[in-house]
Design a protein around this motif. Structure first.
Motif, PDB file in Angstrom:
ATOM      1  N   ALA A 164       0.828  -1.209   0.000  1.00 61.04           N
ATOM      2  CA  ALA A 164       0.000   0.000   0.000  1.00 61.04           C
ATOM      3  C   ALA A 164       0.860   1.256   0.000  1.00 61.04           C
ATOM      4  CB  ALA A 164      -0.922  -0.013   1.224  1.00 61.04           C
ATOM      5  N   ALA A 165       1.959   1.231   0.763  1.00 55.81           N
ATOM      6  CA  ALA A 165       2.856   2.394   0.802  1.00 55.81           C
ATOM      7  C   ALA A 165       3.514   2.627  -0.555  1.00 55.81           C
ATOM      8  CB  ALA A 165       3.912   2.190   1.890  1.00 55.81           C
ATOM      9  N   LEU A 166       3.932   1.531  -1.216  1.00 51.63           N
ATOM     10  CA  LEU A 166       4.561   1.664  -2.522  1.00 51.63           C
ATOM     11  C   LEU A 166       3.586   2.187  -3.562  1.00 51.63           C
ATOM     12  CD1 LEU A 166       6.702  -1.626  -2.596  1.00 51.63           C
ATOM     13  CD2 LEU A 166       7.531   0.719  -2.337  1.00 51.63           C
ATOM     14  N   VAL A 167       2.356   1.702  -3.506  1.00 54.66           N
ATOM     15  CA  VAL A 167       1.323   2.178  -4.434  1.00 54.66           C
ATOM     16  C   VAL A 167       1.048   3.658  -4.203  1.00 54.66           C
ATOM     17  CG1 VAL A 167      -1.110   1.990  -5.064  1.00 54.66           C
ATOM     18  CG2 VAL A 167       0.260  -0.085  -4.759  1.00 54.66           C
ATOM     19  N   ALA A 168       0.963   4.068  -2.934  1.00 54.30           N
ATOM     20  CA  ALA A 168       0.710   5.482  -2.616  1.00 54.30           C
ATOM     21  C   ALA A 168       1.843   6.362  -3.115  1.00 54.30           C
ATOM     22  CB  ALA A 168       0.531   5.645  -1.108  1.00 54.30           C
ATOM     23  N   LEU A 169       3.089   5.897  -2.959  1.00 57.01           N
ATOM     24  CA  LEU A 169       4.239   6.657  -3.423  1.00 57.01           C
ATOM     25  C   LEU A 169       4.237   6.779  -4.946  1.00 57.01           C
ATOM     26  CD1 LEU A 169       6.898   8.056  -2.696  1.00 57.01           C
ATOM     27  CD2 LEU A 169       8.038   5.838  -2.867  1.00 57.01           C
ATOM     28  N   TRP A 170       3.877   5.682  -5.629  1.00 54.71           N
ATOM     29  CA  TRP A 170       3.809   5.702  -7.090  1.00 54.71           C
ATOM     30  C   TRP A 170       2.735   6.674  -7.577  1.00 54.71           C
ATOM     31  CZ3 TRP A 170      -0.039   4.349 -10.602  1.00 54.71           C
ATOM     32  CH2 TRP A 170       0.380   4.258 -11.954  1.00 54.71           C
ATOM     33  N   LEU A 171       1.572   6.640  -6.938  1.00 54.60           N
ATOM     34  CA  LEU A 171       0.483   7.544  -7.306  1.00 54.60           C
ATOM     35  C   LEU A 171       0.873   8.999  -7.081  1.00 54.60           C
ATOM     36  CD1 LEU A 171      -2.648   5.620  -5.959  1.00 54.60           C
ATOM     37  CD2 LEU A 171      -2.037   6.019  -8.353  1.00 54.60           C
ATOM     38  N   GLN A 172       1.599   9.228  -5.992  1.00 53.81           N
ATOM     39  CA  GLN A 172       2.008  10.596  -5.693  1.00 53.81           C
ATOM     40  C   GLN A 172       2.931  11.146  -6.785  1.00 53.81           C
ATOM     41  OE1 GLN A 172       4.099  11.062  -2.015  1.00 53.81           O
ATOM     42  NE2 GLN A 172       3.978  13.286  -2.053  1.00 53.81           N
ATOM     43  N   LYS A 173       3.854  10.293  -7.267  1.00 53.44           N
ATOM     44  CA  LYS A 173       4.773  10.738  -8.296  1.00 53.44           C
ATOM     45  C   LYS A 173       4.089  10.903  -9.642  1.00 53.44           C
ATOM     46  CE  LYS A 173       9.083   9.001  -6.320  1.00 53.44           C
ATOM     47  NZ  LYS A 173      10.265   8.141  -6.536  1.00 53.44           N
ATOM     48  N   LYS A 174       3.091  10.059  -9.914  1.00 58.19           N
ATOM     49  CA  LYS A 174       2.423  10.091 -11.210  1.00 58.19           C
ATOM     50  C   LYS A 174       1.294  11.112 -11.278  1.00 58.19           C
ATOM     51  CE  LYS A 174       4.633   6.939 -13.585  1.00 58.19           C
ATOM     52  NZ  LYS A 174       5.281   7.258 -14.873  1.00 58.19           N
ATOM     53  N   VAL A 175       0.603  11.326 -10.208  1.00 58.48           N
ATOM     54  CA  VAL A 175      -0.610  12.131 -10.220  1.00 58.48           C
ATOM     55  C   VAL A 175      -0.439  13.447  -9.479  1.00 58.48           C
ATOM     56  CG1 VAL A 175      -3.061  12.169  -9.627  1.00 58.48           C
ATOM     57  CG2 VAL A 175      -1.988  10.029 -10.384  1.00 58.48           C
ATOM     58  N   ILE A 176       0.227  13.412  -8.344  1.00 54.70           N
ATOM     59  CA  ILE A 176       0.350  14.607  -7.516  1.00 54.70           C
ATOM     60  C   ILE A 176       1.679  15.274  -7.820  1.00 54.70           C
ATOM     61  CG2 ILE A 176       0.374  15.488  -5.165  1.00 54.70           C
ATOM     62  CD1 ILE A 176      -1.173  12.991  -4.333  1.00 54.70           C
ATOM     63  N   HIS A 177       1.637  16.535  -8.243  1.00 51.43           N
ATOM     64  CA  HIS A 177       2.840  17.270  -8.599  1.00 51.43           C
ATOM     65  C   HIS A 177       2.983  18.514  -7.732  1.00 51.43           C
ATOM     66  CE1 HIS A 177       3.190  14.689 -12.097  1.00 51.43           C
ATOM     67  NE2 HIS A 177       1.934  14.975 -12.413  1.00 51.43           N
ATOM     68  N   SER A 178       4.152  19.115  -7.798  1.00 52.80           N
ATOM     69  CA  SER A 178       4.428  20.355  -7.086  1.00 52.80           C
ATOM     70  C   SER A 178       5.369  21.204  -7.927  1.00 52.80           C
ATOM     71  CB  SER A 178       5.062  20.060  -5.716  1.00 52.80           C
ATOM     72  OG  SER A 178       6.353  19.493  -5.883  1.00 52.80           O
ATOM     73  N   SER A 179       5.648  22.410  -7.459  1.00 48.07           N
ATOM     74  CA  SER A 179       6.532  23.312  -8.193  1.00 48.07           C
ATOM     75  C   SER A 179       7.932  22.738  -8.349  1.00 48.07           C
ATOM     76  CB  SER A 179       6.602  24.667  -7.484  1.00 48.07           C
ATOM     77  OG  SER A 179       5.334  25.278  -7.460  1.00 48.07           O
ATOM     78  N   SER A 180       8.338  21.893  -7.417  1.00 52.04           N
ATOM     79  CA  SER A 180       9.683  21.304  -7.490  1.00 52.04           C
ATOM     80  C   SER A 180       9.809  20.317  -8.655  1.00 52.04           C
ATOM     81  CB  SER A 180      10.027  20.597  -6.178  1.00 52.04           C
ATOM     82  OG  SER A 180       9.106  19.549  -5.920  1.00 52.04           O
ATOM     83  N   ASP A 181       8.665  19.877  -9.245  1.00 51.88           N
ATOM     84  CA  ASP A 181       8.701  18.951 -10.371  1.00 51.88           C
ATOM     85  C   ASP A 181       8.884  19.671 -11.712  1.00 51.88           C
ATOM     86  OD1 ASP A 181       8.276  16.726  -8.726  1.00 51.88           O
ATOM     87  OD2 ASP A 181       6.120  17.091  -8.713  1.00 51.88           O
ATOM     88  N   ILE A 182       8.839  21.010 -11.706  1.00 51.69           N
ATOM     89  CA  ILE A 182       8.975  21.771 -12.945  1.00 51.69           C
ATOM     90  C   ILE A 182      10.417  21.696 -13.438  1.00 51.69           C
ATOM     91  CG2 ILE A 182       8.889  24.082 -13.952  1.00 51.69           C
ATOM     92  CD1 ILE A 182       6.572  24.712 -12.116  1.00 51.69           C
ATOM     93  N   GLU A 183      10.586  21.367 -14.713  1.00 52.75           N
ATOM     94  CA  GLU A 183      11.918  21.227 -15.303  1.00 52.75           C
ATOM     95  C   GLU A 183      12.170  22.356 -16.305  1.00 52.75           C
ATOM     96  OE1 GLU A 183      12.531  17.334 -16.861  1.00 52.75           O
ATOM     97  OE2 GLU A 183      11.744  16.324 -15.081  1.00 52.75           O
ATOM     98  N   GLY A 184      12.199  23.573 -15.797  1.00 51.05           N
ATOM     99  CA  GLY A 184      12.457  24.741 -16.629  1.00 51.05           C
ATOM    100  C   GLY A 184      13.807  25.352 -16.314  1.00 51.05           C
ATOM    101  N   VAL A 185      14.434  25.953 -17.324  1.00 52.38           N
ATOM    102  CA  VAL A 185      15.712  26.629 -17.128  1.00 52.38           C
ATOM    103  C   VAL A 185      15.692  27.968 -17.850  1.00 52.38           C
ATOM    104  CG1 VAL A 185      17.085  24.543 -16.811  1.00 52.38           C
ATOM    105  CG2 VAL A 185      16.692  25.394 -19.114  1.00 52.38           C
ATOM    106  N   VAL A 186      16.395  28.941 -17.264  1.00 48.22           N
ATOM    107  CA  VAL A 186      16.546  30.265 -17.852  1.00 48.22           C
ATOM    108  C   VAL A 186      18.010  30.669 -17.674  1.00 48.22           C
ATOM    109  CG1 VAL A 186      15.911  32.693 -17.710  1.00 48.22           C
ATOM    110  CG2 VAL A 186      14.163  30.948 -17.379  1.00 48.22           C
ATOM    111  N   PHE A 187      18.661  31.131 -18.728  1.00 44.16           N
ATOM    112  CA  PHE A 187      20.066  31.540 -18.617  1.00 44.16           C
ATOM    113  C   PHE A 187      20.394  32.564 -19.699  1.00 44.16           C
ATOM    114  CE2 PHE A 187      19.780  27.834 -21.341  1.00 44.16           C
ATOM    115  CZ  PHE A 187      20.597  28.156 -22.423  1.00 44.16           C
ATOM    116  N   PRO A 188      21.367  33.480 -19.384  1.00 40.33           N
ATOM    117  CA  PRO A 188      22.081  33.619 -18.118  1.00 40.33           C
ATOM    118  C   PRO A 188      21.238  34.375 -17.098  1.00 40.33           C
ATOM    119  CG  PRO A 188      22.833  35.284 -19.641  1.00 40.33           C
ATOM    120  CD  PRO A 188      21.853  34.447 -20.408  1.00 40.33           C
TER     121      PRO A 188
END
Length: 303
Positions: free
Chosen positions: A22-46
């Motif tokens: 159950a814990a593994l399933v919850a962790l998988w669902l969190q990564k697949k369905v629940i996102h946050s700002s830290s999951d954004i893969e954007g870059v700006v330079f310089p």
């Protein structure tokens, strides 16, 4: 002995296994369905640049269905990647918004290109080495005779900064009398140079150039500036010249190189900086119905 006592060990193992699954399933669902700002893969330079310099942005967030870039100066974009220019100095917050839910900010410091006063009145005076008369569409060299390190050229046709190198190349699109202005960090006043641009052909001549000849000049001019980028010369100067002169500022103009897959103009020019020893052999420009903007560029090149 009752059933529980008899199977106590197996029951405990089963409960632990169930909780772990159950814990593994919850962790998988969190990564697949629940996102946050830290999951954004954007870059700006310089993160630090001068007014007129190129700011590059790119986003590869895998779950994004909609994205919006806010550059903090009133300009926005919904592209995955691209470039942006700041016209005024200041501190800006570039914000990437994903699916109108999550956001990530990138602090950017834009500095002004000031002209510091010389330390004393005996400061070196810069001179401009260039011809005083040339033809329309001709590539003209402007050389700064100076020991300065910062150069800002205005050739008098666009009203904008046209180059930032000690040796600059420019082709005037319209005939006329122009005042070239050069700023350096070692000169109190701007240095001026006057040049007369003659029409590409003389209307009084019996024979005028054919339409094919005029378009061949444009093809060759486009080819020249691409080769300058491939040779490692000033990217901003040559890229912005082609973008402004031929593509009507559309950086997504289609580029077809030999038998390779279709690309856009920005990505193609960016790749020229890293793919060494490229020789641009031929360039063919395809114009829109109004014959004002290039809609496709066919290129043959080799190493």
């Amino acid at each position: 002995m009752n059933y529980f006592q008899k199977n106590r060990k197996n029951i405990i193992i089963g409960v632990i296994a169930t909780l772990l699954i159950a814990a593994l399933v919850a962790l998988w669902l969190q990564k697949k369905v629940i996102h946050s700002s830290s999951d954004i893969e954007g870059v700006v330079f310089p993160s630090s640049l001068y007014t007129g310099d190129t700011l590059t942005f790119q986003d590869k967030t895998p779950f994004a269905k909609f994205k919006k870039w806010d550059f903090g100066d009133g300009q926005t974009s919904e592209k995955d990647k691209g470039i942006h220019f700041y016209s005024k100095p200041g501190y800006y917050n570039v914000t990437l918004i994903i699916d109108n839910k999550y956001s990530k900010s990138f602090p950017i410091m834009v500095s002004a290109r000031g002209i510091p006063k010389p330390k004393d009145s005996a400061a070196t005076v810069t001179k401009i080495d260039a011809q005083t008369q040339a033809m329309q569409y001709e590539n003209i060299q402007f050389r700064a005779l100076s020991d300065a390190t910062q150069f800002t050229w205005r050739f008098g046709e666009t009203g904008k900064i046209d180059a930032k190198d000690k040796l600059a190349i420019y082709a005037y699109q319209k005939p006329g009398d122009y005042t070239v202005t050069l700023y350096t960090e070692k000169d109190l006043e701007p240095i001026e140079h006057h040049i007369k641009i003659l029409p590409a052909y003389n209307s009084m001549q019996d024979e005028e150039p054919t339409l094919d000849e005029l378009y061949a000049k444009k093809d060759n001019d486009f080819k020249y500036h691409l080769q300058q980028i491939a040779n490692g010369n000033s990217f901003n100067m040559h890229y912005n010249y082609l973008l402004r002169t031929y593509l009507c500022n559309n950086e997504n103009t289609i580029v077809k190189v030999s038998d390779s897959k279709i690309n856009n103009f920005y990505l193609y020019c960016a790749s020229l900086q890293f793919d060494k020893n490229i020789v641009i052999q031929t360039v063919k420009l395809n114009f829109d119905d109004g014959m004002t903007c290039v809609t496709k560029v066919d290129i043959n090149q080799s190493k």
